[in-house]
Design an enzyme around this catalytic site. Structure first.
Site, PDB file in Angstrom:
ATOM      1  N   LYS A   1       0.843  -1.208   0.000  1.00 30.33           N
ATOM      2  CA  LYS A   1       0.000   0.000   0.000  1.00 30.33           C
ATOM      3  C   LYS A   1       0.879   1.259   0.000  1.00 30.33           C
ATOM      4  CE  LYS A   1      -3.475  -2.661   2.377  1.00 30.33           C
ATOM      5  NZ  LYS A   1      -4.730  -2.677   3.062  1.00 30.33           N
TER       6      LYS A   1
ATOM      7  N   GLU B   1     -11.554 -10.662  -1.014  1.00 29.50           N
ATOM      8  CA  GLU B   1     -11.192  -9.876   0.159  1.00 29.50           C
ATOM      9  C   GLU B   1     -12.443  -9.234   0.752  1.00 29.50           C
ATOM     10  OE1 GLU B   1      -6.876  -8.592   0.101  1.00 29.50           O
ATOM     11  OE2 GLU B   1      -7.911  -7.118  -1.103  1.00 29.50           O
TER      12      GLU B   1
HETATM   13  C1  PEP Z   1      -4.997  -5.978   1.552  1.00 26.03           C
HETATM   14  O1  PEP Z   1      -4.379  -4.938   1.491  1.00 26.03           O
HETATM   15  O2  PEP Z   1      -5.425  -6.450   0.504  1.00 26.03           O
HETATM   16  C2  PEP Z   1      -5.181  -6.635   2.843  1.00 26.03           C
HETATM   17  C3  PEP Z   1      -5.801  -7.786   2.869  1.00 26.03           C
HETATM   18  O3  PEP Z   1      -4.700  -6.002   3.976  1.00 26.03           O
HETATM   19  P1  PEP Z   1      -4.512  -6.658   5.453  1.00 26.03           P
HETATM   20  O4  PEP Z   1      -3.725  -7.934   5.264  1.00 26.03           O
HETATM   21  O5  PEP Z   1      -3.738  -5.625   6.219  1.00 26.03           O
HETATM   22  O6  PEP Z   1      -5.865  -6.927   5.993  1.00 26.03           O
END
Ligand code: PEP
Length: 251
Positions: free
Chosen positions: A11, A167
């Site tokens: 990110k 996700e």
């Molecule tokens: C992501 O950025 O796609 C993500 C799943 O973040 P995290 O692992 O921090 O939940």
């Protein structure tokens, strides 16, 4: 057999200097490990230095986003040819943070998929529902709509090369992961949609990852499920040791 894939999404974290130390540590931790495909997605500013540092290692390079046009007056955007020129193997498209904060539509995400493929870059296509959608029972419907937009542009000969990442938005960066059973149920549902659209053979080749608060403590349980082929990882990818433990989930 689908090779497990662990992808780190950094990110908007890590300067170039910080990226260099993280990559050097990670290269050491995962040296020679071949059982998992490893992809890291640093911010654009660190792509070039990352590529140099992972040359001749078992780590591949991904970008976090790109634009769907070839080139031109799109201030602040990055094209597929730029990513190709740096040597990106993968690009994340349709991350929920892009959809939510930058108002990316499913149509735009589909155009990005088409553009990435035409430059030989494998898209990691993110889909997932919000908490209120899960609670109201419409999670599958939301995911189906996001996937159907992709079907408009994804030809069967290209389908085995793409990666999907389920996700659930309420699990991203919250520390609250979906249960491995819930994650697997949705991933099986996605695989069924892929079967209906393409064929059983193609659907069995496409990797579908889970993302949302994946950490060394829960990776084994997630990866023990029948249809989870790996993870898209945010927070835990910023620490070389934790990320390498995810990569080596079998140990
Ligand atoms: C992501 O950025 O796609 C993500 C799943 O973040 P995290 O692992 O921090 O939940």
């Amino acid at each position: 057999m689908r090779k497990p894939l662990i992808t780190g999404n950094w990110k908007m974290n890590k300067t170039i200097t910080e990226s260099i130390s993280l990559i050097k540590e990670l290269v050491d931790f995962v040296k020679g490990y071949q059982e998992t495909e490893i992809v890291i997605c640093p911010p654009y500013t660190s792509l070039w230095v990352t590529k140099e540092l992972i040359q001749d290692t078992n780590i591949l390079l991904g970008a976090q986003n790109m634009y769907f046009q070839d080139e031109g007056a799109y201030t602040g955007e990055i094209s597929a040819s730029m990513l190709q020129n740096i040597g990106c193997d993968y690009v994340i498209v349709g991350h929920s943070e892009r959809r939510e904060y930058f108002h990316e539509s499913s149509q735009e995400v589909a155009w990005k998929v088409r553009q990435a493929l035409s430059f030989g870059i494998k898209p990691i296509i993110c889909v997932g529902e919000k908490l209120e959608e899960r609670e109201s029972g419409s999670a599958r419907e939301v995911v189906k709509e996001e996937i159907e937009a992709i079907f408009e542009v994804l030809k069967s000969q290209d389908a085995p090369g793409v990666v999907f990442a389920y996700e659930p938005i309420w699990a991203i960066g919250t520390g609250k992961s979906a249960t491995s059973k819930d994650a697997n149920d949705m991933i099986q549902y996605i695989r069924n949609l892929l079967k209906e659209k393409y064929s059983e053979k193609i659907a069995e080749q496409i990797r579908i990852l889970y993302g949302g608060s994946v950490k060394p403590e829960n990776i084994k349980e997630l990866m023990a499920e029948s249809d989870i082929d790996g993870a898209l990882v945010g927070g835990a990818s910023l620490k070389a040791l934790a990320f390498s433990q995810l990569v080596k989930f079998r140990e």
